[in-house]
Design a protein around this motif. Structure first.
Motif, PDB file in Angstrom:
ATOM      1  N   MET A  49     -24.165   9.104 -15.050  1.00 43.87           N
ATOM      2  CA  MET A  49     -23.254   8.151 -15.648  1.00 43.87           C
ATOM      3  C   MET A  49     -21.897   8.820 -15.823  1.00 43.87           C
ATOM      4  O   MET A  49     -21.803   9.919 -16.330  1.00 43.87           O
ATOM      5  CB  MET A  49     -23.790   7.720 -17.015  1.00 43.87           C
ATOM      6  N   LYS A  50     -20.857   8.131 -15.393  1.00 43.31           N
ATOM      7  CA  LYS A  50     -19.505   8.666 -15.475  1.00 43.31           C
ATOM      8  C   LYS A  50     -18.688   7.791 -16.420  1.00 43.31           C
ATOM      9  O   LYS A  50     -18.646   6.579 -16.272  1.00 43.31           O
ATOM     10  CB  LYS A  50     -18.864   8.673 -14.088  1.00 43.31           C
ATOM     11  N   VAL A  51     -18.048   8.429 -17.398  1.00 45.58           N
ATOM     12  CA  VAL A  51     -17.192   7.724 -18.343  1.00 45.58           C
ATOM     13  C   VAL A  51     -15.777   8.231 -18.140  1.00 45.58           C
ATOM     14  O   VAL A  51     -15.530   9.434 -18.160  1.00 45.58           O
ATOM     15  CB  VAL A  51     -17.641   7.974 -19.799  1.00 45.58           C
ATOM     16  N   GLU A  52     -14.855   7.316 -17.933  1.00 45.18           N
ATOM     17  CA  GLU A  52     -13.471   7.691 -17.713  1.00 45.18           C
ATOM     18  C   GLU A  52     -12.608   6.990 -18.753  1.00 45.18           C
ATOM     19  O   GLU A  52     -12.709   5.787 -18.956  1.00 45.18           O
ATOM     20  CB  GLU A  52     -13.034   7.273 -16.308  1.00 45.18           C
ATOM     21  N   ILE A  53     -11.766   7.776 -19.424  1.00 42.07           N
ATOM     22  CA  ILE A  53     -10.877   7.234 -20.453  1.00 42.07           C
ATOM     23  C   ILE A  53      -9.451   7.581 -20.065  1.00 42.07           C
ATOM     24  O   ILE A  53      -9.141   8.743 -19.816  1.00 42.07           O
ATOM     25  CB  ILE A  53     -11.203   7.821 -21.840  1.00 42.07           C
ATOM     26  N   ASN A  54      -8.603   6.576 -19.997  1.00 42.12           N
ATOM     27  CA  ASN A  54      -7.190   6.783 -19.668  1.00 42.12           C
ATOM     28  C   ASN A  54      -6.359   6.522 -20.912  1.00 42.12           C
ATOM     29  O   ASN A  54      -6.460   5.459 -21.526  1.00 42.12           O
ATOM     30  CB  ASN A  54      -6.751   5.835 -18.550  1.00 42.12           C
ATOM     31  N   LEU A  55      -5.543   7.496 -21.306  1.00 40.47           N
ATOM     32  CA  LEU A  55      -4.675   7.374 -22.464  1.00 40.47           C
ATOM     33  C   LEU A  55      -3.252   7.708 -22.040  1.00 40.47           C
ATOM     34  O   LEU A  55      -3.036   8.638 -21.271  1.00 40.47           O
ATOM     35  CB  LEU A  55      -5.083   8.355 -23.564  1.00 40.47           C
ATOM     36  N   ASN A  56      -2.292   6.981 -22.587  1.00 37.14           N
ATOM     37  CA  ASN A  56      -0.913   7.401 -22.368  1.00 37.14           C
ATOM     38  C   ASN A  56      -0.588   8.477 -23.402  1.00 37.14           C
ATOM     39  O   ASN A  56      -1.384   8.758 -24.296  1.00 37.14           O
ATOM     40  CB  ASN A  56       0.069   6.221 -22.421  1.00 37.14           C
ATOM     41  N   LEU A  57       0.561   9.111 -23.301  1.00 34.08           N
ATOM     42  CA  LEU A  57       0.897  10.232 -24.172  1.00 34.08           C
ATOM     43  C   LEU A  57       0.913   9.829 -25.640  1.00 34.08           C
ATOM     44  O   LEU A  57       0.391  10.549 -26.488  1.00 34.08           O
ATOM     45  CB  LEU A  57       2.240  10.837 -23.774  1.00 34.08           C
ATOM     46  N   ASP A  58       1.472   8.660 -25.962  1.00 33.97           N
ATOM     47  CA  ASP A  58       1.524   8.221 -27.357  1.00 33.97           C
ATOM     48  C   ASP A  58       0.126   8.038 -27.932  1.00 33.97           C
ATOM     49  O   ASP A  58      -0.139   8.441 -29.062  1.00 33.97           O
ATOM     50  CB  ASP A  58       2.306   6.903 -27.486  1.00 33.97           C
ATOM     51  N   GLU A  59      -0.768   7.448 -27.159  1.00 37.96           N
ATOM     52  CA  GLU A  59      -2.138   7.259 -27.625  1.00 37.96           C
ATOM     53  C   GLU A  59      -2.832   8.600 -27.828  1.00 37.96           C
ATOM     54  O   GLU A  59      -3.560   8.793 -28.795  1.00 37.96           O
ATOM     55  CB  GLU A  59      -2.934   6.416 -26.622  1.00 37.96           C
ATOM     56  N   PHE A  60      -2.582   9.540 -26.924  1.00 44.64           N
ATOM     57  CA  PHE A  60      -3.195  10.857 -27.024  1.00 44.64           C
ATOM     58  C   PHE A  60      -2.692  11.594 -28.263  1.00 44.64           C
ATOM     59  O   PHE A  60      -3.467  12.209 -28.995  1.00 44.64           O
ATOM     60  CB  PHE A  60      -2.910  11.673 -25.765  1.00 44.64           C
ATOM     61  N   VAL A  61      -1.379  11.516 -28.534  1.00 45.44           N
ATOM     62  CA  VAL A  61      -0.806  12.172 -29.705  1.00 45.44           C
ATOM     63  C   VAL A  61      -1.403  11.572 -30.973  1.00 45.44           C
ATOM     64  O   VAL A  61      -1.783  12.294 -31.894  1.00 45.44           O
ATOM     65  CB  VAL A  61       0.732  12.053 -29.688  1.00 45.44           C
ATOM     66  N   LYS A  62      -1.512  10.249 -31.032  1.00 45.61           N
ATOM     67  CA  LYS A  62      -2.117   9.596 -32.203  1.00 45.61           C
ATOM     68  C   LYS A  62      -3.553  10.035 -32.383  1.00 45.61           C
ATOM     69  O   LYS A  62      -4.010  10.267 -33.499  1.00 45.61           O
ATOM     70  CB  LYS A  62      -2.040   8.080 -32.065  1.00 45.61           C
ATOM     71  N   LEU A  63      -4.282  10.155 -31.300  1.00 51.94           N
ATOM     72  CA  LEU A  63      -5.672  10.597 -31.355  1.00 51.94           C
ATOM     73  C   LEU A  63      -5.761  12.003 -31.924  1.00 51.94           C
ATOM     74  O   LEU A  63      -6.596  12.283 -32.790  1.00 51.94           O
ATOM     75  CB  LEU A  63      -6.306  10.539 -29.965  1.00 51.94           C
ATOM     76  N   LEU A  64      -4.880  12.896 -31.479  1.00 54.75           N
ATOM     77  CA  LEU A  64      -4.889  14.264 -31.990  1.00 54.75           C
ATOM     78  C   LEU A  64      -4.571  14.309 -33.478  1.00 54.75           C
ATOM     79  O   LEU A  64      -5.225  15.021 -34.237  1.00 54.75           O
ATOM     80  CB  LEU A  64      -3.882  15.128 -31.223  1.00 54.75           C
ATOM     81  N   VAL A  65      -3.576  13.554 -33.914  1.00 53.62           N
ATOM     82  CA  VAL A  65      -3.201  13.528 -35.326  1.00 53.62           C
ATOM     83  C   VAL A  65      -4.351  12.962 -36.156  1.00 53.62           C
ATOM     84  O   VAL A  65      -4.715  13.524 -37.186  1.00 53.62           O
ATOM     85  CB  VAL A  65      -1.906  12.713 -35.539  1.00 53.62           C
ATOM     86  N   ASN A  66      -4.952  11.870 -35.692  1.00 54.63           N
ATOM     87  CA  ASN A  66      -6.055  11.266 -36.427  1.00 54.63           C
ATOM     88  C   ASN A  66      -7.260  12.196 -36.499  1.00 54.63           C
ATOM     89  O   ASN A  66      -7.941  12.262 -37.519  1.00 54.63           O
ATOM     90  CB  ASN A  66      -6.461   9.928 -35.812  1.00 54.63           C
ATOM     91  N   CYS A  67      -7.530  12.929 -35.428  1.00 57.39           N
ATOM     92  CA  CYS A  67      -8.653  13.876 -35.432  1.00 57.39           C
ATOM     93  C   CYS A  67      -8.416  14.957 -36.472  1.00 57.39           C
ATOM     94  O   CYS A  67      -9.336  15.340 -37.197  1.00 57.39           O
ATOM     95  CB  CYS A  67      -8.841  14.503 -34.060  1.00 57.39           C
ATOM     96  N   ASP A  68      -7.178  15.457 -36.557  1.00 55.46           N
ATOM     97  CA  ASP A  68      -6.865  16.496 -37.525  1.00 55.46           C
ATOM     98  C   ASP A  68      -7.005  15.968 -38.946  1.00 55.46           C
ATOM     99  O   ASP A  68      -7.572  16.626 -39.814  1.00 55.46           O
ATOM    100  CB  ASP A  68      -5.459  17.039 -37.285  1.00 55.46           C
ATOM    101  N   GLU A  69      -6.517  14.751 -39.202  1.00 59.28           N
ATOM    102  CA  GLU A  69      -6.644  14.151 -40.528  1.00 59.28           C
ATOM    103  C   GLU A  69      -8.116  13.924 -40.875  1.00 59.28           C
ATOM    104  O   GLU A  69      -8.539  14.169 -42.001  1.00 59.28           O
ATOM    105  CB  GLU A  69      -5.876  12.834 -40.590  1.00 59.28           C
ATOM    106  N   PHE A  70      -8.907  13.479 -39.911  1.00 58.89           N
ATOM    107  CA  PHE A  70     -10.326  13.244 -40.147  1.00 58.89           C
ATOM    108  C   PHE A  70     -11.028  14.565 -40.458  1.00 58.89           C
ATOM    109  O   PHE A  70     -11.857  14.640 -41.367  1.00 58.89           O
ATOM    110  CB  PHE A  70     -10.961  12.567 -38.930  1.00 58.89           C
ATOM    111  N   ARG A  71     -10.679  15.610 -39.733  1.00 58.52           N
ATOM    112  CA  ARG A  71     -11.271  16.923 -39.986  1.00 58.52           C
ATOM    113  C   ARG A  71     -10.948  17.370 -41.406  1.00 58.52           C
ATOM    114  O   ARG A  71     -11.801  17.887 -42.125  1.00 58.52           O
ATOM    115  CB  ARG A  71     -10.747  17.945 -38.976  1.00 58.52           C
ATOM    116  N   GLN A  72      -9.716  17.154 -41.854  1.00 61.53           N
ATOM    117  CA  GLN A  72      -9.330  17.529 -43.208  1.00 61.53           C
ATOM    118  C   GLN A  72     -10.107  16.724 -44.242  1.00 61.53           C
ATOM    119  O   GLN A  72     -10.504  17.258 -45.280  1.00 61.53           O
ATOM    120  CB  GLN A  72      -7.836  17.343 -43.407  1.00 61.53           C
TER     121      GLN A  72
END
Length: 112
Positions: free
Chosen positions: A1-24
């Protein structure tokens, strides 16, 4: 099974920020006050609406969080605003800005 996710830069940056906040949030090491909710009785005054009050979490603002937000602003064409913010908070580049200025810099960047 292959899963492919396409994100633009803004979506990727938001994902990184949200991951860091969630980790905190998961570590709970930087949260000083619990979240509280206050609901007033609507029968007392129809003009008043129930309100929720959440004390501000005092999570540490990291270099990565500020970098992600500023990168998103730069990608959206706000290079001049980012340069002004950096100068205002202590430097020509993000690495020049003192760590204690990160929360204020991030807050102001959120308003841009």
């Amino acid at each position: 099974m292959k899963v492919e996710i396409n994100l633009n830069l803004d979506e990727f940056v938001k994902l990184l920020v949200n991951c860091d906040e969630f980790r905190q949030l998961l570590t709970c090491s930087s949260i000083k006050e619990p979240v509280t909710e206050t609901v007033e009785n609507a029968k007392d005054d129809k003009r008043d609406k129930p309100s929720a009050t959440k004390p501000e979490a005092r999570a540490e603002v990291t270099l990565e969080m500020v970098r992600a937000k500023l990168a998103a602003l730069m990608q959206s064409g706000k290079q001049a605003e980012v340069k002004e913010l950096l100068k205002k908070y202590g430097g020509e580049k993000l690495s020049d800005v003192p760590k204690e200025n990160y929360p204020a810099l991030l807050a102001e960047a959120e308003e841009v």
